[in-house]
Motif scaffolding. Structure first.
Motif, PDB file in Angstrom:
ATOM      1  N   LEU A 112       2.411  -3.390 -10.599  1.00 44.33           N
ATOM      2  CA  LEU A 112       3.816  -3.454 -10.197  1.00 44.33           C
ATOM      3  C   LEU A 112       3.893  -4.318  -8.937  1.00 44.33           C
ATOM      4  CD1 LEU A 112       4.653   0.284 -10.890  1.00 44.33           C
ATOM      5  CD2 LEU A 112       4.916  -1.687 -12.417  1.00 44.33           C
ATOM      6  N   ASP A 113       4.045  -5.626  -9.169  1.00 45.76           N
ATOM      7  CA  ASP A 113       3.927  -6.627  -8.101  1.00 45.76           C
ATOM      8  C   ASP A 113       4.859  -6.371  -6.922  1.00 45.76           C
ATOM      9  OD1 ASP A 113       1.898  -8.015  -9.415  1.00 45.76           O
ATOM     10  OD2 ASP A 113       3.353  -9.175 -10.586  1.00 45.76           O
ATOM     11  N   GLN A 114       6.091  -6.019  -7.204  1.00 42.00           N
ATOM     12  CA  GLN A 114       7.038  -5.783  -6.111  1.00 42.00           C
ATOM     13  C   GLN A 114       6.592  -4.589  -5.262  1.00 42.00           C
ATOM     14  OE1 GLN A 114      11.127  -5.479  -7.319  1.00 42.00           O
ATOM     15  NE2 GLN A 114      11.842  -5.077  -5.252  1.00 42.00           N
ATOM     16  N   ALA A 115       6.114  -3.538  -5.914  1.00 42.93           N
ATOM     17  CA  ALA A 115       5.624  -2.358  -5.194  1.00 42.93           C
ATOM     18  C   ALA A 115       4.372  -2.707  -4.386  1.00 42.93           C
ATOM     19  CB  ALA A 115       5.337  -1.222  -6.169  1.00 42.93           C
ATOM     20  N   LEU A 116       3.489  -3.530  -4.966  1.00 41.28           N
ATOM     21  CA  LEU A 116       2.288  -3.958  -4.245  1.00 41.28           C
ATOM     22  C   LEU A 116       2.656  -4.729  -2.987  1.00 41.28           C
ATOM     23  CD1 LEU A 116       0.045  -5.085  -7.235  1.00 41.28           C
ATOM     24  CD2 LEU A 116      -0.429  -3.195  -5.682  1.00 41.28           C
ATOM     25  N   ARG A 117       3.599  -5.662  -3.115  1.00 48.29           N
ATOM     26  CA  ARG A 117       4.025  -6.459  -1.948  1.00 48.29           C
ATOM     27  C   ARG A 117       4.661  -5.564  -0.881  1.00 48.29           C
ATOM     28  NH1 ARG A 117       5.205 -10.169  -5.842  1.00 48.29           N
ATOM     29  NH2 ARG A 117       7.371  -9.521  -6.025  1.00 48.29           N
ATOM     30  N   HIS A 118       5.534  -4.668  -1.319  1.00 49.96           N
ATOM     31  CA  HIS A 118       6.225  -3.790  -0.373  1.00 49.96           C
ATOM     32  C   HIS A 118       5.232  -2.898   0.380  1.00 49.96           C
ATOM     33  CE1 HIS A 118       8.680  -0.356   0.987  1.00 49.96           C
ATOM     34  NE2 HIS A 118       9.595  -1.283   1.182  1.00 49.96           N
ATOM     35  N   ALA A 119       4.202  -2.427  -0.323  1.00 52.11           N
ATOM     36  CA  ALA A 119       3.196  -1.550   0.294  1.00 52.11           C
ATOM     37  C   ALA A 119       2.084  -2.343   0.982  1.00 52.11           C
ATOM     38  CB  ALA A 119       2.594  -0.638  -0.769  1.00 52.11           C
ATOM     39  N   ARG A 120       2.103  -3.681   0.839  1.00 47.56           N
ATOM     40  CA  ARG A 120       1.078  -4.555   1.407  1.00 47.56           C
ATOM     41  C   ARG A 120      -0.319  -4.161   0.911  1.00 47.56           C
ATOM     42  NH1 ARG A 120       3.912  -2.834   5.626  1.00 47.56           N
ATOM     43  NH2 ARG A 120       2.133  -2.005   6.737  1.00 47.56           N
ATOM     44  N   VAL A 169       6.836  11.010  -8.209  1.00 53.60           N
ATOM     45  CA  VAL A 169       6.842   9.556  -8.051  1.00 53.60           C
ATOM     46  C   VAL A 169       7.876   8.969  -8.998  1.00 53.60           C
ATOM     47  CG1 VAL A 169       5.457   7.451  -8.213  1.00 53.60           C
ATOM     48  CG2 VAL A 169       4.401   9.571  -7.463  1.00 53.60           C
ATOM     49  N   ALA A 170       8.642   8.019  -8.509  1.00 49.43           N
ATOM     50  CA  ALA A 170       9.672   7.381  -9.334  1.00 49.43           C
ATOM     51  C   ALA A 170       9.122   6.085  -9.925  1.00 49.43           C
ATOM     52  CB  ALA A 170      10.905   7.092  -8.507  1.00 49.43           C
ATOM     53  N   LEU A 171       9.514   5.808 -11.154  1.00 46.69           N
ATOM     54  CA  LEU A 171       9.228   4.500 -11.737  1.00 46.69           C
ATOM     55  C   LEU A 171      10.067   3.470 -10.985  1.00 46.69           C
ATOM     56  CD1 LEU A 171       9.190   5.228 -15.554  1.00 46.69           C
ATOM     57  CD2 LEU A 171       7.306   4.362 -14.189  1.00 46.69           C
ATOM     58  N   PRO A 172       9.584   2.242 -10.885  1.00 48.85           N
ATOM     59  CA  PRO A 172      10.391   1.204 -10.206  1.00 48.85           C
ATOM     60  C   PRO A 172      11.777   1.096 -10.838  1.00 48.85           C
ATOM     61  CG  PRO A 172       8.181   0.404 -10.672  1.00 48.85           C
ATOM     62  CD  PRO A 172       8.316   1.727 -11.362  1.00 48.85           C
TER      63      PRO A 172
END
Length: 177
Positions: A112-120, A169-172
């Motif tokens: 989940l690329d957006q989640a990865l970026r947000h969490a660094r 945990v919520a799905l994106p």
């Protein structure tokens, strides 16, 4: 160079006496406040633990800080931590503000690329967490969650079972509630 290795017997005696008394005061405060004070459930708890250690070191080694001032600092840190944790148990917005929420980083074969970026977090870190959990490939994994304490939870895929989202945990794009 004077005082680098030895200043005086008086300073050694002061450090010894203050160390014992400050340690006793800190232990007493921690016993009164309960086990939650030193838990490491999230970043906030870690900060309080580090602050208590730093305060203890300052009280022990600084001639400018009296034992009573150190005891008050211990009481304030523990008291504030109690107020925040008490509030976070009773108000969801306080809990989310203090601890954040777990974040789904990998789900059913997809990073989940957006989640990865947000969490660094990098893909390499996800793969390391998978290996550390005893799995050899991402194909064995249903999901990876970044927990509020910064650790990774790796949930193994269950053969013959329908996929499920980890509890809490919520799905994106969706909310938990």
């Amino acid at each position: 160079m004077e005082g680098v290795f030895f200043d005086s017997w008086a300073t050694l005696l002061r450090t010894l006496v203050v160390a014992v008394l400050a340690y006793v005061v800190l232990i007493a405060f921690l016993r009164i406040s309960g086990k939650r004070t030193l838990s490491k459930m999230n970043a906030f708890d870690l900060i309080v633990t580090v602050a208590l250690g730093s305060t203890l070191a300052t009280v022990l080694l600084s001639k400018d800080v009296a034992l009573a001032e150190g005891a008050l600092a211990f009481a304030m840190l523990i008291g504030l931590q109690f107020v925040v944790t008490w509030s976070s148990v009773r108000a969801r917005w306080v809990r989310r503000w203090v601890t954040g929420e777990p974040r789904l980083l990998y789900y059913r074969g997809e990073m989940l690329d957006q989640a990865l970026r947000h969490a660094r977090v990098t893909v390499d870190e996800i793969e390391a967490a998978v290996r550390a959990s005893g799995m050899a490939t991402l194909g064995q994994v249903e999901s990876v969650v970044l927990e509020t304490d910064g650790s990774f939870s790796v949930i193994k895929a269950r053969e013959g079972q329908p996929p499920s989202v980890p509890v809490g945990v919520a799905l994106p794009g969706k909310t938990k509630d």
